[in-house]
Design an enzyme around this catalytic site. Sequence first.
Site, short mmCIF file in Angstrom:
data_model
loop_
_atom_site.label_atom_id
_atom_site.label_comp_id
_atom_site.label_asym_id
_atom_site.label_seq_id
_atom_site.Cartn_x
_atom_site.Cartn_y
_atom_site.Cartn_z
N ASP A 228 0.99 -1.40 -0.10
CA ASP A 228 0.24 0.32 0.06
C ASP A 228 0.80 1.53 0.64
O ASP A 228 1.96 1.75 0.80
CB ASP A 228 -0.63 0.38 1.32
CG ASP A 228 -2.10 1.49 0.89
OD1 ASP A 228 -2.49 0.74 0.55
OD2 ASP A 228 -1.41 2.19 1.94
N GLU A 277 14.70 -15.80 -0.66
CA GLU A 277 15.56 -16.73 0.14
C GLU A 277 14.09 -17.53 0.09
O GLU A 277 14.72 -18.91 0.67
CB GLU A 277 15.95 -16.21 1.76
CG GLU A 277 16.95 -15.45 2.27
CD GLU A 277 17.00 -13.95 3.44
OE1 GLU A 277 15.93 -15.00 4.44
OE2 GLU A 277 17.59 -13.46 3.30
#
Length: 562
Positions: A228, A277
Site C-alpha cells: 500500500d 530466500e
Amino acid sequence: MSKQHFPAESPLSEAAATTVAPRRDWWRDAVIYQVYPRSFADSNGDGMGDLEGVRSRLPYLRDLGVDAVWLSPFYASPQADAGYDVADYRAVDPMFGNLLDADALIRDAHALGLRVIVDIVPNHSSDQHEWFKRALAEGPGSPLRDRYHFRPGKGADGELPPNDWESIFGGPAWTRVTEPDGTPGEWYLHLFAPEQPDFNWDHPAVGDEFRSILRFWLDMGVDGFRIDVAHGLVKAEGLPDLGSHDQLKLLGNDVMPFFDQDGVHEIYRQWRHILDEYDEERIFVAEAWTPTVERTANYVRPDELHQAFNFQYLGTDWDADPLREVIDRTLESMRPVGAPATWVLSNHDVTRHATRFANPPGLGTQIRSAGDRELGLRRARAATLLMLALPGSAYVYQGEELGLPDVVDLPDEVRQDPAYFRGEGQDGFRDGCRVPIPWTREGSSYGFGGGGTWLPQPAHWGRLSVQAQEGVPGSTLELYRAALAARRAHADLGAGDAVEWLRAPEGVLAFRRGEFVCVANTTGESVTTPAYGRVLLTSGEVTEADGEAKIPSDTTVWWTTA
C-alpha cells in the site's frame, strides 16, 4: 450466415478441481482476484465479512479460474480507514477472525491451487500502534518520536504546521499533539487521516520492523504482498514546502516531496533479498501512483518488485485512441526492465468500471452518477475481454464478474468512508464500490451472511447475484469464466510483452498475438471487420458472413486462427 454467441458455460470447473501444480514465473500472466474482506462473505452473521467467510467461498474463486487471491487488510485496527490504519501487523482484527483463521484460509487456498497475496501498509501505522502511543506518552525527546515525523510548529508559539503539505483526505497533513503536561506541543505528519501517522523510514528501527513483519507472514505461507502506498515511504530531505495550496490536483502529474522519491527503491531492494530466500516464488505488487508509466517501471526493475498496478490504464476512458496509447506506453516501459505489464479496471478505491463507462468520458475515476446502466455493462464486458487479451497480468475486483455497478445513492447517514467526513480532499464516495456482493437471489443480505450488511445493498442486487447468473448463457459471470478458461487453454494469451496491431476502422482496436486475434469496437455503431478465424468468445452477439464479421457497438471479439 451464422450468429456467434458467448458460451453458456466455462470448461474450467472440472479441470480446476485438482490442485494447480507450481510453475515458474506464475505471476507474469496471472489473473489475481481482489477480495475486500468486509464485503465478500460473512460467516458469523454480524454483518461484516470475515476470513472464514472468504475461506468458505474459495471453491467459487477456483471455479472462476483466477490464479491468486489478494486480500485487503485484515490486521488489528481501530478501522479509522477500513483497516489501512494498522495497530498490530502480526494480528488479525477480531472482526475478521484470528491467526488460526488466516492459517486455515492460506492452507485451503493452496489445496485448491490458489495463491494468497496479502496487503502490507508500510507508509503509516494507526495512532493506536504501540510505538505511536508510547511516543505521545513519553513526550518531546522520546526516541519513539524519531520513528515518525514529529516536528515543532512554525510561528511564535509553534501554532502553525511545520510545512504546507496537505493530506490526501483533505486539510493539513499535520496534527498538533497535546503533550503529557497538557500544553500544545509538537506536530506529526499524516499524509492520510490524522489517525494514520507516517513512519520515518530514515530510522533503522522502521526498516528492521518491516523486514520482520514480512518474514512473519512468509513463514505462515503467503505467496506475496501488495504494498500500500508503495511510492510514499521516503520523504524529501528537510520536508520542504510544496508551495501550492491545491496539491491534490498535482498528484499523479508531478514528483512530490512526499511521493515517488528515489530513496524508496533501496528499501525494496532490501525486501527483495528477503523474498528470494524462500523456496516458492513469492511476489511483491506495488500500489505506486506515479506521474508516468516510465516512473512506475522503476519499481519493477529486476532486483526490486515484481509488479506495479497500472493506474494510467485504469484511468483511461473507453476510447480506442487513448487506450492504444496507454497500452503501447505500458508495454514499452515494462520491456526494458523485464517486468510484466499489469491491467486493472476496478478496485476498492474507485468507481466500478460498469458505472464509469456508463457516464460521459472525462469524469475521472470517482463518479456519483449512475449513468446509462445498460450501456455501462455492455462497455464493461467489452473492456474486460480487451484487458484479459493483453500481455501480462490482470486484476479483477470482487463483484465485477457479476457486472455490479457502483451504488451511487447510499444515504449520507450510512456512509463510512473517512474521506467523506473530512469535507475536503478525496470525494469520499468509495463506499459505493464496497457494498457487500450478492450470492443468492433472495435473503436479507442476498447470501452475504445471516445478519444484514455493514453497507446497505440495493433492492435489485439479487438479480445480479452468483445464483442468478451461474450457468445462464450470456451472463457476465459465465463470460468471465469462459474468458479465464480460454486464457489458460491458449498459449498466446497472457504472458508476453508485445502486440501486433492490425488495420482497423476508426474507433476500433485490433491486434494479433500468435494465433490469437482480439478486436474491440469502442464506438457507438456497428463495424465490419475481417473474420479472423474461429470465434473463441465475444462480449456481445457477432454476425459472420462471406469472410466478414459485423461487430456491434461496444463489443470485443476473440478469434483463434489455429
